[in-house]
Every structure is written in structure tokens, then in C-alpha cells.
Scaffold this active site. Structure first.
Site, PDB file in Angstrom:
ATOM      1  CD  GLU A  43      -3.055  -1.027   2.196  1.00 49.93           C
ATOM      2  OE1 GLU A  43      -2.856  -0.348   3.212  1.00 49.93           O
ATOM      3  OE2 GLU A  43      -4.141  -1.601   1.956  1.00 49.93           O
TER       4      GLU A  43
ATOM      5  CD  GLU B  38      -4.206  -6.116   2.364  1.00 50.41           C
ATOM      6  OE1 GLU B  38      -4.906  -5.472   3.171  1.00 50.41           O
ATOM      7  OE2 GLU B  38      -2.990  -5.946   2.247  1.00 50.41           O
TER       8      GLU B  38
HETATM    9  C1  GLA Z   1      -4.451  -2.792   4.805  1.00 51.50           C
HETATM   10  C2  GLA Z   1      -3.059  -3.354   4.918  1.00 51.50           C
HETATM   11  C3  GLA Z   1      -2.988  -4.550   5.791  1.00 51.50           C
HETATM   12  C4  GLA Z   1      -3.844  -4.366   7.001  1.00 51.50           C
HETATM   13  C5  GLA Z   1      -5.248  -4.153   6.578  1.00 51.50           C
HETATM   14  C6  GLA Z   1      -6.151  -4.079   7.780  1.00 51.50           C
HETATM   15  O1  GLA Z   1      -5.090  -3.116   3.671  1.00 51.50           O
HETATM   16  O2  GLA Z   1      -2.458  -3.647   3.690  1.00 51.50           O
HETATM   17  O3  GLA Z   1      -1.643  -4.733   6.150  1.00 51.50           O
HETATM   18  O4  GLA Z   1      -3.378  -3.290   7.724  1.00 51.50           O
HETATM   19  O5  GLA Z   1      -5.317  -2.962   5.866  1.00 51.50           O
HETATM   20  O6  GLA Z   1      -7.465  -3.944   7.448  1.00 51.50           O
END
Ligand code: GLA
Length: 666
Positions: free
Chosen positions: A148, A309
Site C-alpha cells: 500500500e 485484500e
Molecule cells: C491494509 C493493509 C494490511 C492491514 C489491513 C487491515 O489493507 O495492507 O496490512 O493493515 O489494511 O485492514
């Protein structure tokens, strides 16, 4: 499908948090759930390199071998989103600095400045070492670079890099002074050294500087990604490389532009609304990802993107984790796949006992596998296997919404006529109107090929450069329809207002001139002549060729146009000068789409049933996702892949369930 002919299914797995005994249990559970891809090592830097240059790969060797033996493939991460404590101690100058000059410290994640040379060097080194060791490991399905990207910084490294970026972008100081309108408040620059990042200042900051700072970070973070990608590619060109996009107004990343540099677009998506909003947000995120993926290489079939994710059993509303109701995890996954995702991945596989995110959602929750969530995970694995054949299908849509990262950033500036202006909120409102009307839609960025779309929607496309205005005009001149909302076309690419009446870039196309804005107070409404209300915004529209479709009723704008329509070339340009309430917006969208000759995907689907069609050659699949609490009968013919039963004229989609119909050819 990256490897095994199935849709991807799995999530982030953090073996560094668990004992080898749990690894074995996890692999067995993954097999039970039919998981075939896990992201490994995302935050494992301090376990891989506990001291500078000292590497401990034995545990990761064992984990990758275990996964490989279990038939599970790996998205192996470079751990650069979380530098170890030794790095921060050795390189305090690489720790990030906030706009008000506070240097942040180690203790969370993302504590680095991506413009700091020491950070970049360390990130390249760990990437190179990982590539060297694992690039040909048989379990490796793809590289997952970093996590991210989205951090910014105001340290001296960042300021120096910002100045070189500005010199490249503007050429000379005269051009920069003109772009930033530095004649205002005595901000004229006579030397590059005078320019800093937009640090905290006394009163309103310069909009041009703020906008360029976001663009600068998008490019700087991209360069950090690209240098890792190149090292990974050099080690084995056959393994695809990606990075997981985080979505949100704060993110200084132009996702469409980044898509050219990734082998597949990967997004993380966490809805924040509990009621139907979560489903609408899910659909928009997926449509955005598909739109960005059109800029990438793909694999010659559909644009390549993957939901990397999502949360198995939570919706993260502001201030509270809402537990997803039974079946909702599968419906969200199917909604993403209906819209082109190459699978459904989750954060995370197993819930940790400690750490900052100890209560974040997981496929194996704290309760363990004897739990509703894990049983749903097992069911989802079965569902994904049954629908694997949809993967090459291209999503059909004749409507497109225009999204623009820079317009989003510019509408966050202080000093605008209202604090409620938000490009993403306007894109969402337009998308929601289409979603509720049952229309499939693509998301495009200015300049994309749009000939295939009958209707193009421009929600608050605030920054409109000449080329973008020409692009829209060309589309309409050749017979396309366009629905433009307030704030579009108001400013140029440097966020300078176009003079002579709003929306300066699009007045001729729309056949009108906006003389004055009347932003509405929170909760305030204006009445509209065909029923319904407008919110957030209203304005004095003076037609110059356009016909009035809807007028304002009452107040200072009484009788003046709220919605207009203008013939232009062979097409039609609609203008909407307020934010209609949801139902009024839905009706307006249906009217504009009908006028453009476009209908919903499945006219018989009732509200709350999401219908999306994917097509590959002669084959087509109709996804019907029933978000309502009662069974729904929908006309269809073919075979429901979820139940493996023939569909003859009608399919009954269970309450809170779904059907994926391989359609009988016409
Ligand atoms: C993000 C991050 C993860 C985690 C999630 C939690 O997408 O990439 O590492 O922190 O959020 O919801």
C-alpha cells in the site's frame, strides 16, 4: 490466473508470527478451504534481516517448501513497508517528517521517507537478496512489492527531490510562477532554493503547490516501486510483479498511471458503510480497478486485476468494526469477480494474538477453525472453484464514469467555496445511481478510448485541461452522450480557474454559462421542478443553447435551470448543477441512459439484486448477486454454476445468495 487454472483464493499469511506447528496446521486448513495463493512476508523485514546484512532465510525456505508441497502458490512480498528498528536507529534522517515538522519515530509501520537515499538503498538491497534466493522457487506465483504505497514526507530529502521534480515538470521558474499564480500573496520565486514542500503555514496554502506535491509523491513512490520491480524482473522475467493499491482520498497515487508499471492491478478494498453502502462501495472499487487495469499489460484476455485484500468478516465503519452477516463475505467476493477480479484474496489468513491489528478480521479467527467464518471460507473456496471458467470473460458495459486522481486532490484544497466538495464522493454518487438502476458501468480516465460507450458521466471533473475538454467534445460530436455535473471543467490542470463563466472548459459543449455558485449548507436542500431535491451545491445557470430539463423551485434560483440538455454535433450533453438526492439521481441516470439507447443488464432484476454479465467469444456468464433478504426469481437460461443445475427460463436466487449462470447461446 497466474498458474493453476483456478481463480485466486487466499490472503495475507504471516508465518513469522507463528510456530512451525501452526504452519503445518495452517497449510492443512488452507487445503481444506481450497486456498491456492497466499501473500507471504509483507512485514517480515526484521525477521529476514535481523541486523544489517545478516539474513535469516531458513524459516522462509521451510514455509515456501511447505506451501509448495501443499499445492499453494505464493505472492512473495518485499518487506519494505516496515523497516526494522535497526534501520531507523542507524538512519534517523530517513524517518518521515510531517507537514508541521515533526519527525516520526519507529513503533508502527511505514516509518521511512521514500525519498531518503538510505531507505531506498536498504529497500533495494533486501529486494535483491530476496530475488536472488527465491526468484525461481516453484511456489512463486508473483511478487508483491511493498504494501500500500501512500506515505509522504516533508524532510530535506523530500524537499530536494520535490525541487528537481518541479524543475522537470515546469522547465523554469517563470512557468512555475505562472502555474502556481505566485503573484498572489507575494509568493513569487526567484530561486529554486526558495521552494519547499507545502509545510504547515500561517493561513491557506498555495493550491498549485499542494497539487504538485501530490503528483510529486505519486511519481516518487512509483519510482521506488519500479526500482524494486526491475530487480525482481531481472532475476526471473517470467514472474509477474505487482503492488497492492490502497484506496482513499489521502493516497497520493495516480492509480491509472501506475497501472502501466504493474503486471496486474491489485487492490485492497475495505468498505466503510454498513447497509447497502458496502455493496455499492464494493462495486465501485471493482469497477475502478478494472478501469485502471485497462492501462496495464494484462494477459491478452480481460484486463488483469485482483482483489488482493478484503476483510472476511468485518466492515470497518468509522469507530466500530461491524460483523458481516452470514453470506456477505461470499457476496462481496462474487461482486468483485463479476466485475473482473481474477480471484478473492483476504487480509488475513489467521488472526494474530497481539500486535496493533490483533482484532482485524481473518479467515481463521481467534476462535479457530471451528467457527462460522472458517466454515464460510471453506464454502467460498468451493464456489470459486465452480466458477473458474468465467475468468477470461470481459465485463460488458455501455456507460462509463470518468475518474481523475488529480481532480480528487485539487478538491481537497482549502479556500474552496464549500468544505463538502469531493471528487470521489461525486463519482460514488453517480456510480450509486447507476448501480441502483441496474446498469453496468466502466470507469475511465481522461483520454481513454471511449468510442464504445453510449453514455459518459463526468462527476466533478474539476481539473479539465484543453486536451480533456477536446476529448469530451469529440465524443459528443460523434454521437456520444455525456452527463456532466457541477464543478467539472472549472479549473485547468494547475487548478487555475478558467475565466468568463463556469465551466470554462465545457461551456460551448453544454450550451450554457454558469454565472454564480450557491453552495448549500449541510442538510440544506433545493427543490426541483420534476420532484426530488438537490443537495450540497446549486448555481445560477444561464442557458446559451441548452434546454432546461429541470428547474429550481423556490429561493433565489426559482425558475432557473437545474438540469439542462444540449444537442452538440451528433450527440447530447446533459448538465446537472446540483447533487440530486439518490432517487432523483437514479431516475435522471435512467433517463439519460435511455436517451443514449442503453438499458440495464437484467431489466427484470429487482432493486438489491446486482446483475453483471461477462462475455468471452460466444460464451457469457450472468452474475446475479442477491443482497436482499428474500429469494428472487430472475429470467435466465443456461446452467447455474453454483448449484450445477440447468436454468430454464428462470433462476431462483436464494436470499443473501447468488447465481452464476453460464448462459445458453441465443
Ligand atoms: C491494509 C493493509 C494490511 C492491514 C489491513 C487491515 O489493507 O495492507 O496490512 O493493515 O489494511 O485492514
Amino acid at each position: 490466473m497466474w498458474g493453476d487454472g483456478r481463480l485466486c483464493y487466499g490472503g495475507d499469511w504471516n508465518p513469522e508470527q507463528w510456530s512451525p506447528q501452526v504452519w503445518r496446521e495452517d497449510v492443512a486448513l488452507m487445503r481444506q478451504a481450497r486456498v491456492n495463493l497466499v501473500s507471504v512476508g509483507v512485514f517480515a523485514w526484521s525477521r529476514l534481516e535481523p541486523a544489517p546484512g545478516r539474513y535469516t532465510f531458513d524459516w522462509l525456505d521451510e514455509v515456501l517448501d511447505l506451501l509448495h508441497d501443499g499445492g499453494i502458490r505464493v505472492a512473495l512480498a518485499t518487506p519494505t513497508a516496515s523497516p526494522p528498528p535497526w534501520f531507523s536507529l542507524a538512519h534517523p534522517g530517513a524517518l518521515p517528517v510531517t507537514a508541521d515538522g515533526v519527525r516520526l519515530h519507529h513503533g508502527s509501520r511505514d516509518t521511512y521517507c521514500a525519498a531518503a537515499p538510505a531507505y531506498r538503498t536498504a529497500a533495494r538491497r533486501i529486494t535483491e537478496v530476496l530475488a536472488d534466493r527465491y526468484a525461481t522457487h516453484p511456489a512463486l506465483a508473483m511478487w508483491h512489492v511493498h504494501n500500500e504505497y501512500g506515505t509522504t514526507c516533508h524532510c530535506e530529502h523530500a524537499a530536494t527531490a520535490f525541487r528537481s521534480w518541479l524543475a522537470q515538470r515546469h522547465g523554469d521558474l517563470d512557468a512555475l510562477n505562472a502555474a502556481w499564480v505566485t503573484s498572489f500573496w507575494s509568493q513569487h520565486y526567484s530561486d529554486w532554493a526558495q521552494i519547499s514542500t507545502p509545510r504547515a503555514t500561517q493561513y491557506l496554502a498555495n493550491p498549485g503547490q499542494l497539487l504538485d506535491f501530490r503528483r510529486f509523491w505519486s511519481d516518487t513512490l512509483l519510482a521506488a516501486y519500479v526500482e524494486q520491480r526491475d530487480l525482481l524482473r531481472a532475476a526471473n522475467p517470467r514472474v509477474p510483479v505487482t503492488t497492492n493499491y490502497v484506496l482513499g482520498g489521502w493516497v497520493p497515487v495516480d492509480h491509472a498511471r501506475w497501472a502501466r508499471e504493474v503486471d496486474l492491478v491489485a487492490i485492497d478494498h475495505y468498505p466503510s458503510a454498513v447497509d447497502g453502502g458496502a455493496e455499492e462501495q464494493t462495486a465501485l472499487a471493482a469497477d475502478l480497478a478494472r478501469g485502471w487495469a485497462r492501462h496495464g499489460a494484462g494477459d491478452g484476455t480481460a484486463p488483469a486485476w485482483l482483489l488482493m485484500e478484503s476483510a472476511p468478516n468485518h466492515i470497518y465503519t468509522p469507530g466500530r468494526m461491524h460483523t458481516k452477516e452470514p453470506g456477505r463475505m461470499a457476496r462481496h467476493s462474487l461482486s468483485h469477480i463479476a466485475r473482473g477480479s481474477r480471484g478473492a484474496m483476504f487480509f488475513q489468513w489467521r488472526a494474530p494474538a497481539g500486535g496493533a491489528e490483533r482484532f482485524h478480521s481473518a479467515l481463521v479467527p481467534h476462535a479457530g477453525p471451528d467457527s462460522r467464518v472458517f466454515r464460510e471460507a471453506v464454502r467460498l473456496g468451493g464456489i470459486l472453484d465452480r466458477i473458474a471458467e468465467v475468468d477470461p470473460g470481459v465485463v460488458e458495459a455501455s456507460v462509463a464514469i470518468v475518474w481523475d486522481a488529480a481532480s480528487g486532490w485539487a478538491l481537497q484544497h482549502p479556500g474552496l467555496p464549500s468544505a463538502s466538495l469531493d471528487h470521489h464522493a461525486e463519482v460514488s454518487a453517480a456510480h450509486r445511481a447507476l448501480w441502483r438502476a441496474g446498469y453496468a458501468c466502466d470507469v475511465v480516465v481522461p483520454g481513454d478510448a471511449v468510442e464504445a460507450y453510449r453514455l459518459l458521466v463526468l462527476p466533478a471533473l474539476y481539473l479539465t485541461c484543453d486536451a480533456t475538454a477536446d476529448w469530451v467534445r469529440r465524443h459528443v460530436r460523434h454521437g456520444g452522450h455525456v452527463l456532466v455535473t457541477w464543478l467539472s471543467g472549472v479549473a485547468d490542470e494547475h487548478a487555475r480557474v478558467r475565466l468568463g463563466g463556469y465551466p470554462g472548459a465545457l461551456r460551448d459543449l453544454l450550451g450554457l454559462r454558469v454565472e454564480e455558485f450557491h453552495p448549500l449548507a449541510e442538510g440544506e436542500q433545493v427543490l426541483l421542478s420534476r420532484g426530488g431535491t438537490g443537495r450540497v451545491w446549486s448555481e445560477t445557470v444561464r442557458p446559451a443553447g441548452a434546454e432546461t430539463v429541470t428547474a429550481y423551485v423556490g429561493g433565489v434560483l426559482d425558475g432557473l435551470p437545474a438540469v439542462t440538455r444540449h444537442r452538440y454535433g451528433a450527440g447530447t450533453a446533459w448538465y446537472v448543477s446540483t447533487r440530486p438526492d439518490d432517487e432523483t439521481y437514479r431516475r435522471l441516470m435512467v433517463e439519460a441512459a435511455r436517451a443514449a439507447g442503453v438499458g440495464p443488464v437484467c431489466p427484470a432484476a429487482p432493486p438489491g439484486v446486482e446483475a453483471v454479465r461477462r462475455r468471452a467469444g460466444e460464451a457469457s456468464w450472468l452474475f446475479l448477486v442477491n443482497h436482499t433478504d428474500r429469494p428472487q426469481r430472475i429470467p435466465a437460461d443456461g446452467v447455474d454454476l453454483l448449484t450445477d443445475t440447468p436454468v430454464d427460463g428462470e433462476v431462483v436466487v436464494p436470499a443473501g445468495g447468488a447465481a452464476v449462470v453460464r448462459e445458453a447461446p441465443d
